[in-house]
Design an enzyme around this catalytic site. Structure first.
Site, mmCIF file in Angstrom:
data_model
loop_
_atom_site.group_PDB
_atom_site.id
_atom_site.type_symbol
_atom_site.label_atom_id
_atom_site.label_comp_id
_atom_site.label_asym_id
_atom_site.label_seq_id
_atom_site.Cartn_x
_atom_site.Cartn_y
_atom_site.Cartn_z
ATOM 1 N N ASP A 414 0.844 -1.199 0.000
ATOM 2 C CA ASP A 414 0.000 0.000 0.000
ATOM 3 C C ASP A 414 0.876 1.245 0.000
ATOM 4 O O ASP A 414 2.093 1.179 0.203
ATOM 5 C CB ASP A 414 -0.898 -0.037 1.252
ATOM 6 C CG ASP A 414 -2.055 0.938 1.171
ATOM 7 O OD1 ASP A 414 -2.473 1.293 0.057
ATOM 8 O OD2 ASP A 414 -2.557 1.351 2.237
ATOM 9 N N GLU A 417 2.503 4.820 -4.268
ATOM 10 C CA GLU A 417 2.419 5.678 -5.477
ATOM 11 C C GLU A 417 3.684 6.517 -5.749
ATOM 12 O O GLU A 417 3.921 6.765 -6.935
ATOM 13 C CB GLU A 417 1.208 6.627 -5.368
ATOM 14 C CG GLU A 417 -0.122 5.944 -5.465
ATOM 15 C CD GLU A 417 -0.494 5.180 -4.192
ATOM 16 O OE1 GLU A 417 -1.177 4.153 -4.313
ATOM 17 O OE2 GLU A 417 -0.073 5.601 -3.098
ATOM 18 N N ASP A 489 -9.132 3.425 -2.329
ATOM 19 C CA ASP A 489 -10.043 3.922 -1.296
ATOM 20 C C ASP A 489 -11.341 4.444 -1.902
ATOM 21 O O ASP A 489 -11.576 5.662 -1.996
ATOM 22 C CB ASP A 489 -9.352 5.021 -0.480
ATOM 23 C CG ASP A 489 -8.112 4.497 0.232
ATOM 24 O OD1 ASP A 489 -8.027 3.275 0.437
ATOM 25 O OD2 ASP A 489 -7.237 5.310 0.564
#
Length: 823
Positions: A414, A417, A489
Site C-alpha cells: 500500500d 504511489e 479507497d
C-alpha cells in the site's frame, strides 16, 4: 493631394515584411522532420531525419511492430514493463524514394519519408491506424507526443484504472500514480499506470502500448475533433502497435510483451475479510470464529496498519499481538491465511532495526546532494527504499523474512504511489532506475511495480515452493507478473460500486487479470441494500475482499441483519461452489492473459449496444456468465442480451440475444445469465479451501447452437509443482452438430480431487438416454438449484420456496482416458 503619412506607412509595412516574426524565428514545436537516411537490418529499420530525430521501427512478431524515436541517439533498450523478446519473423522490407514498406503475414507497415509518418494496414489495404498528417510526432521542450488520425466512429477502451465509460472517446487521461483517497467517479489520475489501449473502428481493432514511465497523457478526441494522441513529459516515444482480428488475441500479444501472472494460491480466490483495522488478536479470532459459526465461507483475514508497533514496518505491536506466529498458526488450523499490509516508508528513528539496516545498506532514495529524501506518512518522518535498484530490492527481500517467520502468507503493498502527506514529492529526488540514474519524474510511476516485485521475490525466497499472494495499490504495465491490484479507497455509494465494475473490466482488458475492489466501500457506510447488492457482485469479481475504513461502522456480513447475512452466505457459498470454474479461468489467464472478469467488448467488440452507458457495466465472468450490475433499490431495469441465447441462472428460462429488455430485479438476487453452449464445472460447498469437497465434480452443460470448449484445470493450489507437470488438465468439448459432449484425455501427472463426474444437462428437454463411448445409459432427473432458500425483503418478510428447475444428469467415473457422451 498626397496623404502626408503614406510614405511612413509604406516604410513601416516594408520593415514588417522584411523581417521574420518571432514565431518564424523560433518555432516552439519541433517536428520529427523529413527522413534523410534509411538503414535496413534484419527485422529493423533505422532512420534519421533532417530535424536530427533518430528512429527505429522493428518487427516484434507478425502482429506487433515497435516504434522508437528520440531527438537524440536512442539510448539503452531498457524497460521495467517488457519481458517478451522479439520473435524471429518473416518480414519483407522494401523502400523507394517516398516510403519504406514492412510486410508480415498479418500486417503492412508503411513509413512515409517526407515527412516521417507511420501507417498500419491490413494485408488487403484497409487502414487500421495511421499518424495524423501534418502533426505526426513532435516535441515541445522535452515533452514528446504522437498524433494519430481519428477514424470515423472510432472507439477507445482500456488504459487500465481509469474512470469514465467503457468507450473513452471524447476524453483525456493522465498517468501519474496518485494517492486518491475517496476519489470521485470522474477523478483522474488514480493509483496505477497502464499505458495500453485498444482502438476499435470499421470492424477492425488494434492495441497500442506506450512504454514510457514519465507522466503520460492520452487524448481520445478531448477538446478536438481531429486526432487521438499519446505523449509523455520526457523520455523516448516508444510504442508497440498490435493488430489482430480478435480483441482477445490483442490482449494475448500485449501480455506476451509485458508478461503474465503465475497461478495464484487457491486460498486467495476465496472470500477475504478485512477492515482498517482488526486488533488486538482477540478481535481477529472473534471475526474468524464468527465466520465459521455463521457458515460464511472464508479463506483470509487481512491486517491493516494497527498490527505494527507505532506504524513501523517489520514490527508487531507486542501488546496487541503478543505472539503473531502462534496466532497465525491457530488461524491456519481454522482454515484462514493471514495477509498483512506493508507500506514502503521506513520511520526515521535511531535504534529502529529496519531504519538502521537501511542506512547501513544505503538503500534509501536521495536528493542530488546525497541526503536521504524524507517525507511524512503514518509513522511520521520516513525514508523510502529505492526499489529501482538491486540493492533496494535485495534489502527488502531480506526484510520480508520477518513476516515469513511469523506465519504470514500474503503481502498487501500500500501507499506505493509514493504517497506522502502533502502529496507533492519533489522532482529532484533521484532514482537509481537500474543503472539509468533519473529523477522522480521518471521513477514515480514504476515505484509500485518494483515494490511489488521485491515483495514477490522476497516471498518466493522465504516461502520456498509456496505461492505467495501479493496485492498492490499502485503499479505499471507488467505488474500482473507479481501482484493483484485493487482499486483503492473507494466510497460506500452506488455510483462507486458501478464504477468499480468498470475499473475492473478496464484493467482486465489491459492485461491485469487479478483485480478487486473494496466490497461495501472503504469510506462511509453503505445502506443495507447497497451492501447486499455489492456482496452479490463481489462473488463475481476476481479478488473478493470485504473492506471498510477506520471510524466507520462494522461491515462484516452479519452487521446488516439476518437477511443480508443470509444473502451474503448464499453468494459467498456460490463462489466456493464455482471455484473449479474460477481456478480454471485463472489458468487461462496465466496462459493467455485473458481476464476472468471481462468487458463485453472482448467477445462482442463491434456491437455498438455494449458501449452504451445503459449497458457498459454488464460483463462476462469467464465466457459462461453474463453479469448485470444494478444500483441498490431498483425493482426494474433495462438490460441488453448480446448475440446468442442466454439462460437465466436461477430459473433456466432462455432469452434470445441481440435485444434489450426490461427485467425485474430482486433484492436478494443479482441478475445472472449463462451463455448457450457453456460448460461450468462446480464442486460441493466447503467453508475454506483447506477443506476438501466431496469426490464428485459437477459439470453443467448448457445446450446451444454453437460449438464450445472449456479447459478444466486442477493442481494442488499452493505449490509450484505444476510447473513440473503436477497438474490435471482436460479439455471438455460441446458439439451441437455432432450432438456430443467429449471429455478429452487428461494431461499432466496430478490425480484429480474428484473420483466421479456428474454431468448436468440444461436445455436438453426430451433427452432421456445418452451413449457413453457408444454404450447406452439412462439419464435421471435432477434439480438445478444454485442458491439456498433466501428471504425476499418485503413488508411481510415472506420466504421464497427453494428455487431451481429440472434438468437431466448422468454420473460417470472420472477416468483419465477420453470419453464421449452422445445425446
Amino acid at each position: 493631394m498626397k496623404h502626408p503619412y503614406k510614405p511612413l506607412v509604406a516604410l513601416l509595412l516594408l520593415s514588417v515584411l522584411s523581417f521574420p516574426s518571432s514565431a518564424q524565428q523560433a518555432n516552439p514545436i519541433k517536428s520529427v522532420g523529413k527522413v534523410n537516411t534509411v538503414n535496413i537490418s534484419g527485422q529493423k529499420v533505422n532512420l534519421t531525419t533532417d530535424q536530427n530525430a533518430f528512429i527505429e521501427v522493428s518487427v516484434y512478431s507478425p502482429s506487433v511492430v515497435r516504434v522508437r524515436m528520440d531527438k537524440q541517439k536512442l539510448g539503452d533498450d531498457f524497460s521495467y514493463a517488457v519481458v517478451g523478446k522479439p520473435k524471429q519473423t518473416k518480414a519483407n522490407i522494401t523502400q523507394n524514394n517516398n516510403e519504406v514498406v514492412i510486410t508480415t503475414d498479418s500486417l503492412v507497415t508503411r513509413i512515409n519519408k517526407n515527412p516521417f509518418a507511420v501507417a498500419f494496414l491490413t494485408k488487403d489495404g484497409k487502414v487500421i491506424n495511421k499518424d495524423e498528417e501534418g502533426l505526426t510526432t513532435s516535441w515541445i521542450g522535452e515533452e514528446v507526443t504522437t498524433y494519430k488520425h481519428m477514424q470515423e466512429g472510432e472507439r477507445f477502451i482500456g488504459l487500465g484504472e481509469k474512470t469514465g465509460g467503457l468507450d473513452r472517446r471524447g476524453s483525456g487521461y493522465t498517468n501519474w500514480n496518485t494517492d486518491a483517497y475517496g476519489y470521485s467517479t470522474g477523478q483522474d489520475p488514480l493509483y496505477t499506470t497502464i499505458p495500453f489501449y485498444v482502438g476499435v473502428h470499421s470492424g477492425l481493432n488494434y492495441g497500442i502500448f506506450f512504454d514510457n514511465t514519465y507522466q503520460s497523457d492520452f487524448n481520445f478526441g478531448a477538446s478536438n475533433n481531429r486526432f487521438s494522441s499519446f505523449g509523455a513529459q520526457g523520455g523516448e516515444m516508444d510504442y508497440y502497435f498490435i493488430y489482430h482480428t480478435k480483441l482477445s488475441d490483442i490482449i494475448t500479444s500485449y501480455t506476451d510483451i509485458t508478461g503474465r501472472m503465475d497461478l495464484p494460491p487457491l486460498w486467495s480466490l476465496g472470500y477475504q475479510q478485512n477492515r482498517y483495522s482488526y486488533y488486538p488478536e482477540t478481535e481477529v479470532f472473534r471475526i474468524a470464529q464468527t465466520l465459521r459459526e455463521k457458515k460464511i465461507p472464508a479463506d483470509g483475514i487481512t491486517l491493516d496498519i494497527h498490527y505494527m508497533d507505532a506504524y513501523k514496518l517489520f514490527t508487531w505491536d507486542k501488546t496487541r499481538f503478543p505472539n503473531p506466529l502462534q496466532m497465525n498458526k491457530k488461524l491456519e488450523e481454522m482454515g484462514f491465511k493471514t495477509t498483512v499490509i506493508v507500506d514502503p516508508g521506513i520511520k526515521v528513528e535511531p535504534g529502529y532495526g529496519a531504519y538502521e539496516r537501511g542506512k547501513k545498506d544505503d538503500i534509501f532514495l536521495k536528493y542530488p546532494d546525497g541526503e536521504y529524501y524524507t517525507g511524512q506518512v503514518w509513522p511520521g518522518w520516513t525514508h523510502f527504499p529505492d526499489f529501482t535498484s538491486d540493492a533496494g530490492r535485495d534489502w527488502w527481500k531480506k526484510e520480508i523474512k520477518f513476516f515469513a517467520e511469523t506465519g504470514v502468507d500474503g503481502f498487501w503493498n500500500d501507499m506505493n504511489e509514493i504517497a506522502t502527506w502533502g502529496q507533492k514529492m519533489p522532482n529532484n529526488v533521484l532514482f537509481q532506475y537500474d543503472g539509468h540514474l533519473t529523477t522522480h519524474k521518471e521513477g514515480r510511476n514504476v515505484y509500485g511495480l518494483e515494490m511489488a516485485r521485491a515483495s514477490y521475490e522476497g516471498s518466493r525466497e522465504h516461502l520456498p515452493n509456496q505461492r505467495p499472494f501479493l496485492l498492490s495499490r499502485a503499479g505499471y504495465s507488467g505488474s500482473q507478473r507479481y501482484t493483484a491490484i485493487w482499486t483503492g479507497d473507494n466510497r460506500s455509494e452506488d455510483s462507486h460500486m458501478l464504477l468499480g465494475i468498470r475499473l475492473l473490466n478496464s484493467m482486465g482488458v489491459s492485461g491485469i487479470a487479478f483485480t478487486g475492489m473494496d466490497i461495501g466501500g472503504f469510506t462511509g457506510n453503505p445502506s443495507i441494500g447497497l451492501y447486499a447488492r455489492w456482496i452479490q457482485l463481489g462473488a463475481f469479481t476476481p479478488y473478493f475482499r470485504n473492506h471498510t475504513g477506520v471510524n466507520s461502522k462494522s461491515s462484516e456480513p452479519w452487521a446488516y441483519g439476518e437477511e443480508v447475512t443470509e444473502i451474503a452466505r448464499n453468494f459467498i457459498s456460490l463462489r466456493y461452489k464455482l471455484l473449479p470454474y474460477i481456478y480454471s479461468n485463472f489458468y487461462e489467464a496465466a496462459q493467455t492473459g485473458h481476464p476472468l472478469m471481462r468487458t463485453l467488448a472482448i467477445d462482442y467488440t463491434h456491437d455498438p449496444k455494449i458501449y452504451s452507458g445503459e449497458f457498459d457495466t454488464e460483463y462476462q465472468f469467464g465466457e459462461a456468465f453474463l453479469i448485470m450490475p444494478f444500483e441498490s433499490g431498483k425493482n426494474y431495469g433495462k438490460v441488453y442480451f448480446p448475440k446468442g441465447k442466454w439462460y437465466n441462472f436461477y430459473t433456466g428460462e432462455v432469452k434470445q440475444g441481440n435485444q434489450e429488455e426490461i427485467i425485474g430485479i430482486q433484492y436478494n438476487k443479482l441478475p445472472v445469465y449463462v451463455k448457450e453452449s457453456s460448460i461450468i464445472p462446480m464442486q460441493s460447498l466447503i467453508q475454506s479451501t483447506s477443506e476438501k469437497p466431496t469426490d464428485t465434480l459437477t459439470v453443467h452443460v448448457y445446450n446451444g447452437d454453437v460449438a464450445n470448449s472449456f479447459v478444466y484445470y486442477e493442481d494442488d493450489g499452493k505449490s509450484y509443482d505444476y510447473k513440473k507437470g503436477e497438474y490435471f488438465k482436460r479439455t471438455i468439448n460441446f458439439d451441437p452438430r455432432k450432438k456430443t459432449i467429449t471429455f478429452d484425455k487428461v494431461e499432466g501427472n496430478y490425480n484429480s480431487n474428484f473420483k466421479n463426474i456428474k454431468v448436468m444437462l440444461h436445455g436438453f428437454e426430451g433427452t432421456t438416454k445418452v451413449k457413453v463411448n457408444n454404450k447406452s445409459q439412462n439419464l435421471t432427473k435432477d434439480f438445478a438449484s444454485f442458491l439456498d432458500p433466501i428471504s425476499r425483503f418485503d413488508p411481510q418478510g415472506s420466504a421464497n420456496p427453494k428455487e431451481g428447475y429440472e434438468v437431466q444428469r448422468i454420473v460417470l467415473k472420472n477416468d483419465k482416458d477420453k470419453f464421449t457422451i452422445s445425446y
